[in-house]
Design an enzyme around this catalytic site. Structure first.
Site, PDB file in Angstrom:
ATOM      1  N   GLY A 192      -9.367  -3.837  -1.353  1.00 44.35           N
ATOM      2  CA  GLY A 192      -8.433  -2.718  -1.247  1.00 44.35           C
ATOM      3  C   GLY A 192      -8.385  -1.912  -2.529  1.00 44.35           C
ATOM      4  O   GLY A 192      -8.735  -2.392  -3.609  1.00 44.35           O
ATOM      5  N   GLY A 229      -5.734   0.777  -4.626  1.00 38.95           N
ATOM      6  CA  GLY A 229      -4.408   1.364  -4.717  1.00 38.95           C
ATOM      7  C   GLY A 229      -4.373   2.447  -5.768  1.00 38.95           C
ATOM      8  O   GLY A 229      -5.380   2.746  -6.418  1.00 38.95           O
ATOM      9  N   GLY A 230      -3.180   3.030  -5.957  1.00 40.74           N
ATOM     10  CA  GLY A 230      -3.053   4.106  -6.923  1.00 40.74           C
ATOM     11  C   GLY A 230      -3.278   3.649  -8.349  1.00 40.74           C
ATOM     12  O   GLY A 230      -3.723   4.421  -9.196  1.00 40.74           O
ATOM     13  N   ASP A 252       9.709  -0.057  -1.180  1.00 41.98           N
ATOM     14  CA  ASP A 252       8.647   0.379  -0.268  1.00 41.98           C
ATOM     15  C   ASP A 252       8.430  -0.673   0.817  1.00 41.98           C
ATOM     16  O   ASP A 252       7.310  -1.118   1.063  1.00 41.98           O
ATOM     17  CB  ASP A 252       7.356   0.648  -1.036  1.00 41.98           C
ATOM     18  CG  ASP A 252       6.393   1.543  -0.242  1.00 41.98           C
ATOM     19  OD1 ASP A 252       6.851   2.188   0.726  1.00 41.98           O
ATOM     20  OD2 ASP A 252       5.203   1.591  -0.587  1.00 41.98           O
TER      21      ASP A 252
END
Length: 296
Positions: free
Chosen positions: A21, A23-24, A99
């Protein structure tokens, strides 16, 4: 604690084939430690000033979490984990996740739920009122009062969890533009269905095939409705939510249910999310209303 060399060996020196994955703030690799444990390892991207604070914040939050969970039901495991963050840790400062959504609730091979992605999380002292300088999270799950006031409290996580409960009992995503306009925002559609007596139409019929009765689903719907109250003070605490869900499952199983232990880990194998989808990376900013905007 692991050395950088341990992590390099676990990921075959961050081989691209080990990437699971992005992510930011970094890339997540699947790794195998020397003792054969399978883990997820997040490696920061080329560091710049805009990424340092969020990356460090996530590590600080994760370092304070150690949560044994003893109830086997996905929804309950997640509620219990959030309750732990808010009020049950030995440390006095609550952690607000900010979140909570189905793509941040991961299921391992044993269907054990693990709450993930603490990039947006914040430690908020109980005796202080804190306001967010930027709105972070995913619209469709975001607390409307938090959007309007920017005030950061545990009750915003409660609202988001309410949306997750609605997703579980309806089988629908929190936000979908391919649905009729009145159904695009799931929380709004759900509350409208309750108000007009159309809950049975909203309930996912597959839930009944999995052994859930309409009565049980309606009780979960009642909990979800209270989580979705527009005013923060009218929502229950996550501790109350977890206790109510636990009572439901204990009643269903005649007070005899298996006990399993789970942990919220920075190093846990990431597989599927709660709705069986591959986990998405980074923040999503999608609106239930075209008039709602967010900034990061």
């Amino acid at each position: 604690m692991f050395t950088s060399e341990d992590l390099k060996k676990a990921t075959k020196y961050y081989d691209e084939s080990k990437i699971v994955g992005r992510g930011g703030n970094g890339i997540v690799y699947k790794g195998t430690l020397g003792d054969k444990r399978i883990v997820a390892i997040r490696k920061s991207k080329v560091v710049d000033e805009s990424q340092v604070e969020q990356f460090i914040n996530e590590i600080v939050v994760l370092s304070q979490i150690n949560h044994p969970n003893v109830v086997k039901l996905v929804a309950i495991e997640t509620a219990s984990a959030l309750s732990h963050l808010h009020s049950e840790r030995k440390a006095s400062v609550p952690i607000i996740h900010r979140d909570v959504k189905t793509t941040n609730i991961l299921l391992d091979d044993n269907w054990t739920a693990k709450l993930s992605d603490f990039q947006a999380s914040r430690l908020v002292p109980k005796d202080k009122i804190q306001f967010a300088t930027v709105i972070q999270g995913t619209l469709g799950y975001l607390d409307p009062e938090y959007l309007q006031t920017s005030q950061l409290t545990e009750k915003s996580d409660v609202y988001s969890f309410g949306v997750v409960l609605v997703e579980l009992i309806t089988g629908k995503k929190a936000l979908a533009f391919d649905r009729p306009e009145e159904e695009r925002c799931l929380a709004t559609y759900f509350l409208s269905s309750l108000k007009t007596g159309r809950l049975n139409q909203a309930i996912d019929k597959h839930r009944e095939n999995e052994g859930e009765t309409v009565e049980q689903l309606k009780k979960v719907a009642d909990i979800a409705e209270r989580c979705l109250k527009l005013k923060m003070e009218e929502r229950p605490t996550m501790k109350d939510v977890a206790m109510e869900l636990e009572r439901l499952i204990m009643k269903k199983m005649g007070n005899k249910h298996p006990q399993v232990e789970t942990n919220i880990d920075v190093i846990s194998e990431e597989t599927e999310d709660l709705l069986g989808q591959k986990k998405s990376s980074g923040y999503e900013f999608e609106g239930c209303s075209s008039n709602t905007t967010t900034t990061e």
